[in-house]
Write a protein that holds these residues in place. Structure first.
Motif, PDB file in Angstrom:
ATOM      1  N   ILE A   1       9.915  -3.261  10.625  1.00  0.00           N
ATOM      2  CA  ILE A   1       9.804  -4.693  10.935  1.00  0.00           C
ATOM      3  C   ILE A   1       9.546  -4.872  12.442  1.00  0.00           C
ATOM      4  O   ILE A   1       8.751  -5.712  12.855  1.00  0.00           O
ATOM      5  CB  ILE A   1      11.065  -5.449  10.461  1.00  0.00           C
ATOM      6  N   ARG A   2      10.201  -4.039  13.262  1.00  0.00           N
ATOM      7  CA  ARG A   2       9.971  -4.117  14.718  1.00  0.00           C
ATOM      8  C   ARG A   2       8.511  -3.822  15.065  1.00  0.00           C
ATOM      9  O   ARG A   2       7.982  -4.300  16.045  1.00  0.00           O
ATOM     10  CB  ARG A   2      10.871  -3.108  15.445  1.00  0.00           C
TER      11      ARG A   2
ATOM     12  N   VAL B   1      11.829  -3.428   0.445  1.00  0.00           N
ATOM     13  CA  VAL B   1      12.118  -4.806   0.854  1.00  0.00           C
ATOM     14  C   VAL B   1      10.800  -5.540   1.027  1.00  0.00           C
ATOM     15  O   VAL B   1       9.750  -4.928   1.279  1.00  0.00           O
ATOM     16  CB  VAL B   1      12.921  -4.932   2.182  1.00  0.00           C
ATOM     17  N   ALA B   2      10.867  -6.848   0.873  1.00  0.00           N
ATOM     18  CA  ALA B   2       9.716  -7.687   1.188  1.00  0.00           C
ATOM     19  C   ALA B   2       9.994  -8.331   2.545  1.00  0.00           C
ATOM     20  O   ALA B   2      11.093  -8.841   2.769  1.00  0.00           O
ATOM     21  CB  ALA B   2       9.553  -8.771   0.124  1.00  0.00           C
ATOM     22  N   VAL B   3       9.027  -8.274   3.424  1.00  0.00           N
ATOM     23  CA  VAL B   3       9.168  -8.952   4.709  1.00  0.00           C
ATOM     24  C   VAL B   3       8.182 -10.113   4.715  1.00  0.00           C
ATOM     25  O   VAL B   3       6.971  -9.913   4.555  1.00  0.00           O
ATOM     26  CB  VAL B   3       8.873  -7.996   5.882  1.00  0.00           C
TER      27      VAL B   3
ATOM     28  N   ILE C   1       7.633  -3.204   1.933  1.00  0.00           N
ATOM     29  CA  ILE C   1       7.897  -1.951   2.639  1.00  0.00           C
ATOM     30  C   ILE C   1       8.669  -1.014   1.730  1.00  0.00           C
ATOM     31  O   ILE C   1       9.712  -1.367   1.177  1.00  0.00           O
ATOM     32  CB  ILE C   1       8.695  -2.202   3.933  1.00  0.00           C
ATOM     33  N   LYS C   2       8.108   0.191   1.581  1.00  0.00           N
ATOM     34  CA  LYS C   2       8.745   1.199   0.755  1.00  0.00           C
ATOM     35  C   LYS C   2       9.325   2.254   1.678  1.00  0.00           C
ATOM     36  O   LYS C   2       8.583   2.936   2.384  1.00  0.00           O
ATOM     37  CB  LYS C   2       7.705   1.813  -0.184  1.00  0.00           C
ATOM     38  N   ALA C   3      10.647   2.375   1.677  1.00  0.00           N
ATOM     39  CA  ALA C   3      11.286   3.286   2.626  1.00  0.00           C
ATOM     40  C   ALA C   3      10.799   4.717   2.443  1.00  0.00           C
ATOM     41  O   ALA C   3      10.512   5.424   3.388  1.00  0.00           O
ATOM     42  CB  ALA C   3      12.794   3.222   2.463  1.00  0.00           C
TER      43      ALA C   3
ATOM     44  N   VAL D   1       0.796  -1.232   0.000  1.00  0.00           N
ATOM     45  CA  VAL D   1       0.000   0.000   0.000  1.00  0.00           C
ATOM     46  C   VAL D   1       0.828   1.281   0.000  1.00  0.00           C
ATOM     47  O   VAL D   1       0.277   2.368  -0.173  1.00  0.00           O
ATOM     48  CB  VAL D   1      -0.992   0.068   1.189  1.00  0.00           C
ATOM     49  N   ALA D   2       2.144   1.172   0.218  1.00  0.00           N
ATOM     50  CA  ALA D   2       3.007   2.360   0.203  1.00  0.00           C
ATOM     51  C   ALA D   2       2.468   3.484   1.094  1.00  0.00           C
ATOM     52  O   ALA D   2       2.325   4.619   0.656  1.00  0.00           O
ATOM     53  CB  ALA D   2       3.194   2.847  -1.237  1.00  0.00           C
TER      54      ALA D   2
END
Ligand code: SAM
Length: 212
Positions: A183-184, A204-206, A164-166, A137-138
């Motif tokens: 991630i935390r 990144v993909a988590v 996750i898009k930084a 979803v950015a």
């Protein structure tokens, strides 16, 4: 050509391909020997599956909640490999939803949901417990959105993949710090792997699994 998951093939030059129900290209993609080429440069899920084909047990018959379906490009490939499954495809933009509706008319395994992933309780009457929660979803609060949806819809032991898009979170902090922090913030899941995506800088993909 090698089958890396049921119905998902790897072609030369790092391209994936799926077996579609009809031979018409849906989004201008190439059709090679009856297979739809799935370009990892155009889809973060394709990029992830090239590195880490984590959908064992989900394809071909699982149920998927897909948050951030956009116009349905990636959803259409998932639909190809979920021959006995179902995709609940949530999208907030009415414009994107128009394309998604056209796709869903051609596929029996896509249920489009015009809705806000940040308010998961609003689609409780439509979505059933799922084997995979996929989120792209950015948004700034990506981890919170994913965790809330997982707590309601993901089956125990179910798989959750969050893209996750930084830059959606902080345009100045270093990407690795942002990813670690995000991630935390994921709750109720154990992290199986974090994958840097080829062709998608700053993403990144988590990959996680819901705790029982
Ligand atoms: N996953 C898509 C694909 O691979 O074809 C691309 C998704 S695009 C990067 C992000 C999408 O998330 C946009 O279509 C946007 O409208 C949607 N979106 C953003 N916030 C949302 C929210 N709160 N709920 C549902 N969809 C949202």
């Amino acid at each position: 050509m090698k089958e890396i998951l049921p119905g998902l093939y790897i072609l030369r030059r790092d391209r994936l391909a799926t077996s579609p129900p009809s031979q018409e290209p849906l989004y201008g993609e190439k059709i090679v020997d009856g297979l739809r080429v799935w370009d990892p440069r155009r889809s973060k899920l394709a990029a992830l599956l090239l590195r880490y084909p984590c959908l064992e047990g989900v394809v071909p018959s699982g149920k998927v909640l897909y948050l951030g379906a956009a116009n349905g490009t990636t959803v259409s490939y998932l639909s190809d490999i979920l021959t006995g499954g179902m995709i609940y495809a949530v999208e907030i933009s009415p414009r994107a939803m128009r394309d998604l509706l056209l796709l869903a008319e051609q596929r029996e395994n896509i249920i489009p949901v015009l809705g806000d992933a940040a308010r998961p309780e609003t689609y409780r009457r439509i979505v059933e417990p799922v084997d995979l929660l996929y989120q792209d979803v950015a948004q700034r609060n990506q981890a919170e959105i994913a965790s809330r949806n997982a707590s309601i819809y993901l089956k125990p032991n179910g798989l959750m993949v969050v893209m996750i898009k930084a830059r959606s979170i902080d345009s100045t902090a270093r990407s690795t710090e942002i990813f670690d922090e995000e991630i935390r913030r994921l709750s109720g899941v154990e992290v199986l792997r974090r994958v840097d995506l080829p062709h998608h800088r700053d993403h990144v993909a988590v990959v996680t699994r819901k705790l029982r």
